[in-house]
Design an enzyme around this catalytic site. Structure first.
Site, PDB file in Angstrom:
ATOM      1  N   THR A   1      -4.215   6.622 -21.434  1.00 46.98           N
ATOM      2  CA  THR A   1      -4.019   5.275 -20.915  1.00 46.98           C
ATOM      3  C   THR A   1      -2.602   4.840 -21.304  1.00 46.98           C
ATOM      4  O   THR A   1      -1.942   5.502 -22.107  1.00 46.98           O
ATOM      5  CB  THR A   1      -5.046   4.290 -21.499  1.00 46.98           C
ATOM      6  OG1 THR A   1      -5.088   4.463 -22.913  1.00 46.98           O
ATOM      7  CG2 THR A   1      -6.424   4.521 -20.909  1.00 46.98           C
TER       8      THR A   1
ATOM      9  N   ARG B   1      -2.189  -2.183 -18.484  1.00 45.21           N
ATOM     10  CA  ARG B   1      -3.468  -1.480 -18.430  1.00 45.21           C
ATOM     11  C   ARG B   1      -3.424  -0.453 -17.302  1.00 45.21           C
ATOM     12  O   ARG B   1      -3.386  -0.821 -16.127  1.00 45.21           O
ATOM     13  CB  ARG B   1      -4.553  -2.524 -18.166  1.00 45.21           C
ATOM     14  CG  ARG B   1      -5.956  -2.136 -18.451  1.00 45.21           C
ATOM     15  CD  ARG B   1      -6.726  -3.363 -18.834  1.00 45.21           C
ATOM     16  NE  ARG B   1      -6.342  -3.750 -20.162  1.00 45.21           N
ATOM     17  CZ  ARG B   1      -6.947  -3.321 -21.276  1.00 45.21           C
ATOM     18  NH1 ARG B   1      -7.970  -2.515 -21.195  1.00 45.21           N
ATOM     19  NH2 ARG B   1      -6.526  -3.704 -22.455  1.00 45.21           N
TER      20      ARG B   1
ATOM     21  N   ASP C   1      -7.101  14.424 -24.399  1.00 50.57           N
ATOM     22  CA  ASP C   1      -7.170  13.002 -24.044  1.00 50.57           C
ATOM     23  C   ASP C   1      -6.502  12.266 -25.200  1.00 50.57           C
ATOM     24  O   ASP C   1      -7.080  12.105 -26.272  1.00 50.57           O
ATOM     25  CB  ASP C   1      -8.626  12.576 -23.883  1.00 50.57           C
ATOM     26  CG  ASP C   1      -8.747  11.086 -23.571  1.00 50.57           C
ATOM     27  OD1 ASP C   1      -7.772  10.342 -23.776  1.00 50.57           O
ATOM     28  OD2 ASP C   1      -9.844  10.663 -23.141  1.00 50.57           O
TER      29      ASP C   1
ATOM     30  N   GLU D   1      -0.519   4.949  -0.417  1.00 51.44           N
ATOM     31  CA  GLU D   1      -1.281   6.184  -0.654  1.00 51.44           C
ATOM     32  C   GLU D   1      -0.374   7.403  -0.493  1.00 51.44           C
ATOM     33  O   GLU D   1       0.436   7.459   0.430  1.00 51.44           O
ATOM     34  CB  GLU D   1      -2.440   6.322   0.340  1.00 51.44           C
ATOM     35  CG  GLU D   1      -3.575   5.355   0.087  1.00 51.44           C
ATOM     36  CD  GLU D   1      -3.496   4.138   0.980  1.00 51.44           C
ATOM     37  OE1 GLU D   1      -2.368   3.721   1.332  1.00 51.44           O
ATOM     38  OE2 GLU D   1      -4.564   3.607   1.318  1.00 51.44           O
TER      39      GLU D   1
ATOM     40  N   LYS E   1      -2.468   1.294 -24.867  1.00 53.77           N
ATOM     41  CA  LYS E   1      -2.913   1.282 -26.272  1.00 53.77           C
ATOM     42  C   LYS E   1      -1.657   1.362 -27.156  1.00 53.77           C
ATOM     43  O   LYS E   1      -0.822   0.472 -27.093  1.00 53.77           O
ATOM     44  CB  LYS E   1      -3.903   2.420 -26.507  1.00 53.77           C
ATOM     45  CG  LYS E   1      -5.196   2.264 -25.677  1.00 53.77           C
ATOM     46  CD  LYS E   1      -6.229   3.293 -26.062  1.00 53.77           C
ATOM     47  CE  LYS E   1      -7.556   3.083 -25.377  1.00 53.77           C
ATOM     48  NZ  LYS E   1      -7.647   3.721 -24.060  1.00 53.77           N
TER      49      LYS E   1
ATOM     50  N   TYR F   1       0.856  -1.199   0.000  1.00 53.54           N
ATOM     51  CA  TYR F   1       0.000   0.000   0.000  1.00 53.54           C
ATOM     52  C   TYR F   1       0.882   1.236   0.000  1.00 53.54           C
ATOM     53  O   TYR F   1       1.865   1.286   0.740  1.00 53.54           O
ATOM     54  CB  TYR F   1      -0.874   0.029   1.261  1.00 53.54           C
ATOM     55  CG  TYR F   1      -2.295  -0.384   0.987  1.00 53.54           C
ATOM     56  CD1 TYR F   1      -3.059   0.291   0.049  1.00 53.54           C
ATOM     57  CD2 TYR F   1      -2.881  -1.440   1.682  1.00 53.54           C
ATOM     58  CE1 TYR F   1      -4.365  -0.078  -0.208  1.00 53.54           C
ATOM     59  CE2 TYR F   1      -4.186  -1.819   1.441  1.00 53.54           C
ATOM     60  CZ  TYR F   1      -4.932  -1.127   0.486  1.00 53.54           C
ATOM     61  OH  TYR F   1      -6.211  -1.500   0.228  1.00 53.54           O
TER      62      TYR F   1
HETATM   63  N1  DSN Z   1     -12.108   1.420 -24.509  1.00 53.29           N
HETATM   64  C1  DSN Z   1     -11.211   2.341 -25.147  1.00 53.29           C
HETATM   65  C2  DSN Z   1     -11.310   2.291 -26.615  1.00 53.29           C
HETATM   66  O1  DSN Z   1     -11.495   1.204 -27.112  1.00 53.29           O
HETATM   67  O2  DSN Z   1     -11.169   3.277 -27.292  1.00 53.29           O
HETATM   68  C3  DSN Z   1     -11.354   3.715 -24.662  1.00 53.29           C
HETATM   69  O3  DSN Z   1     -11.820   3.719 -23.386  1.00 53.29           O
END
Ligand code: DSN
Length: 434
Positions: free
Chosen positions: A227, A236, A200, A55, A230, A53
């Site tokens: 994120t 993730r 974003d 925080e 990707k 942990y």
């Molecule tokens: N789920 C993602 C996507 O496929 O674009 C975005 O949150």
């Protein structure tokens, strides 16, 4: 990867893992938001850092025993700042949705206005779709493409909307928009109305890191969310990157853009989250190191080359693409217009031959999202397994054949599997150890 304990402790779970490994190895992954993490990233993810942990932020924690959590989180933060060129990084958000909520809650009061891209024109659910918590808390005004044939956004209209509604945040970003944005124009409009400029970049973070697409920070943006799994090809997770003075509110309290880094840290914890997932942060650090290499820049360039060829060949073979092409890694096929099939039907037919993509709304789609009039596809995962332009031509041909109901699905499935087996996924097969 080899597994020693898992097969003996829980054979049922190991069987499921083996099934997924076969699916990933023997099928083509075209969902543009998915990718294959490297073996090094997976090894970092599966460590005892999950036990701790922590925080707070490095050097300011609530529990003891933070020597190594501080080291790994600081390393991830420094690597993120260097890669994206910003003053601050928070690497704790659990997902992209959480990262966006962090920014909204750090900057907005309940009821404040955000200007963001409409969902069916390529924006993301978390950019104010009515079903989300954020849409209940804040007032979202949506902009759309002016011309769906080219994907052009009318920035004069965007400026007029901003002047009319006086948003506190102008959000540039998307999950289904195949064109590049004019970040400089976004930032100038934000400045004119005194709004925060937020990007974003979840889908394109790897392409920004590889320097093949523009970096919003180079054009005056204040904050970016992304994120990490990707095109960036990490585990993730998510990050909030920002400009401003780190630790500033301690000296000069208030919601000013200078104070953004600390406002964001506080919005993550204690605002929205508890203990960060340190095993994931360790894996993010590894992915950020990988993303800073020349090999990753080559990978990013190849993603774009592959996307161009895939888009062109799809169009030559009768697929109607929204905006008639792509500037990035993703594309959208209007499957109703091209083949008289819903996105759901195309997704299912393609999955049967080993090609995975996702049904997706097209602009102002008359069908509900569970059917949708289109599919979304992209090249990051294909490129990670070493597939090149000639392979894109074959893949486009398979998609068009399935759309038109031509060819033998079993024969296509065999050809897809052969191609996949010749180009293994980066982490290799799942195997029993001892
Ligand atoms: N789920 C993602 C996507 O496929 O674009 C975005 O949150």
């Amino acid at each position: 990867m080899k597994y020693d304990a898992l097969p003996a402790t829980d054979p049922e779970v190991f069987d499921i893992l083996s099934g997924e490994a076969t699916r990933e190895s023997e099928g083509l992954e075209l969902i543009p938001s998915e990718n294959y993490a490297s073996q090094a990233v997976l090894e970092a993810l599966g460590t005892l850092m999950t036990n701790k942990y922590s925080e707070g932020t490095p050097g300011r924690r609530y529990y003891g025993g933070q020597t190594y959590t501080d080291q790994i989180e600081s390393l991830a933060i420094e690597r993120a700042k260097a890669l994206f060129g910003c003053d601050h990084a928070n690497v704790q958000p659990l997902s992209g949705a959480a990262a966006n909520l962090v920014v909204f809650s750090s900057w907005l009061e309940i009821g404040d206005t955000v200007l963001a891209m409409d969902l069916s024109h390529g924006g993301h659910l978390t950019h104010g779709a009515p079903v989300t918590f954020a849409a209940k808390a804040y007032n979202f005004i949506r902009y759309k493409m002016k011309d769906v044939a080219t994907g052009a956004i009318d920035y004069d209209d965007l400026e007029a909307l901003a002047l009319e509604h006086r948003p506190k945040i102008i959000l540039a970003g998307f999950s289904a928009y195949p064109r590049e944005l004019d970040y400089g124009r976004f930032a100038r409009i934000a400045e004119k109305v005194g709004a925060m400029a937020m990007a974003d970049m979840a889908h394109i973070a790897g392409l920004i890191a590889g320097k093949v697409l523009a970096n919003p920070f180079d054009h005056g943006f204040h904050v970016m969310t992304t994120t990490t799994h990707k095109s960036l090809r990490g585990p993730r997770g998510a990050m909030v990157l920002s400009q401003g003075k780190v630790g500033n509110p301690l000296r000069a309290p208030g919601k000013t853009l200078e104070n953004l880094p600390t406002l964001i840290d506080r919005a993550v914890f204690p605002g929205l989250q508890g203990g960060p997932h340190m095993n994931k942060i360790m894996a993010i650090a590894v992915a950020l190191r990988e993303a800073a290499t020349p090999q990753f820049a080559d990978y990013s360039r190849q993603i774009l080359r592959n996307a161009k060829v895939l888009a062109e060949t799809l169009m030559e073979r009768g697929c109607q693409l929204i905006t008639n092409g792509t500037d990035n890694h993703l594309m959208l096929i209007d499957t109703m217009g091209s083949f008289g099939k819903t996105g759901k039907e195309m997704q299912e037919r393609l999955e049967a031959v080993g090609i995975t993509l996702n049904k997706n709304a097209i602009p102002d789609d008359p069908l509900p999202p569970f059917k949708a009039s289109g599919v979304r596809l992209g090249t990051p995962a294909l490129t990670s397994r070493g597939l090149l332009e000639p392979h894109m031509e074959r893949i486009a041909a398979w998609i068009a054949q399935v759309g038109k109901g031509e060819g033998d699905p079993d024969a296509i499935r065999r050809e897809v599997r052969d191609l996949c087996l010749a180009h293994p996924i980066p982490s290799g097969p799942v195997e029993r150890g001892n």
